[in-house]
Design an enzyme around this catalytic site. Structure first.
Site, PDB file in Angstrom:
ATOM      1  N   HIS A 272      -3.253   2.610   4.786  1.00 53.91           N
ATOM      2  CA  HIS A 272      -2.749   1.247   4.696  1.00 53.91           C
ATOM      3  C   HIS A 272      -3.480   0.528   3.569  1.00 53.91           C
ATOM      4  CE1 HIS A 272      -1.133   0.879   9.099  1.00 53.91           C
ATOM      5  NE2 HIS A 272      -0.827   2.044   8.541  1.00 53.91           N
TER       6      HIS A 272
ATOM      7  N   GLU B 294      -5.091  -2.240   3.482  1.00 49.28           N
ATOM      8  CA  GLU B 294      -6.405  -2.746   3.853  1.00 49.28           C
ATOM      9  C   GLU B 294      -7.450  -1.632   3.867  1.00 49.28           C
ATOM     10  OE1 GLU B 294      -3.248  -5.201   6.072  1.00 49.28           O
ATOM     11  OE2 GLU B 294      -3.576  -3.092   5.574  1.00 49.28           O
TER      12      GLU B 294
END
Length: 175
Positions: A67, A69
């Site tokens: 992801h 992040e």
């Protein structure tokens, strides 16, 4: 979650809008504007400086943990030479999922700031049980971590499938 009214016009609000605009710019530059390409971007900002940026690479890397992040945290750790980035702010164009929120807790960030929230986008971007980022922060007893949502929410949401879009089952990873 702290409200984020653009009309407040505080220095923090202006900084949040500036960093979110940068996250949107990176998302579009790296992934384009087609929602099928999942143009999610995340930034790690420490002491007013960008130390890392990541975009969603799950499909390209065949890695469910890639992801935006997580990619940003991996780069931030390399940049500071440690896994923790105490006092940093995580900016994400989409409300972080549970995995990414827990990574933020482990990384020691002080703030999570996101653009589009669960209600702004198609359900496919979140798990079926409707767990909230706030639940993870509360359940981890993190009173030193604040969450601000809705920063440039509509500009961020425009990058993704919207709640009313008909998305084929083969494009939906979480439903």
């Amino acid at each position: 979650m702290e409200p984020h009214g653009e009309e407040r016009g505080s220095d923090e609000d202006r900084a949040d809008a500036r960093w979110m605009a940068e996250a949107i710019r990176i998302a579009v530059a790296e992934k384009g504007t087609d929602p099928a390409d999942t143009p999610i971007a995340a930034l790690v900002v420490l002491d007013g400086k960008l130390i890392a940026a990541g975009v969603n690479r799950t499909a390209e890397r065949c890695d469910a943990t890639a992801h935006a992040e997580i990619e940003a945290f991996r780069l931030a750790g390399r940049a500071v030479g440690a896994m923790r980035v105490e006092g940093a702010t995580l900016y994400s164009t989409l409300q972080p999922c549970g995995m990414c929120t827990m990574a933020a807790i482990w990384a020691g960030v002080s703030r999570i700031v996101y653009g589009a929230g669960r209600a702004d986008v198609h359900a496919m971007y979140f798990e079926d049980r409707h767990l909230s980022t706030l639940d993870f922060v509360t359940d981890a007893w993190k009173d030193d971590l604040s969450v601000t949502g809705g920063v440039m929410a509509q500009a961020c949401a425009a990058l993704y499938y919207r709640p009313w879009d008909q998305v084929s089952e083969d494009q939906q990873a979480n439903t």
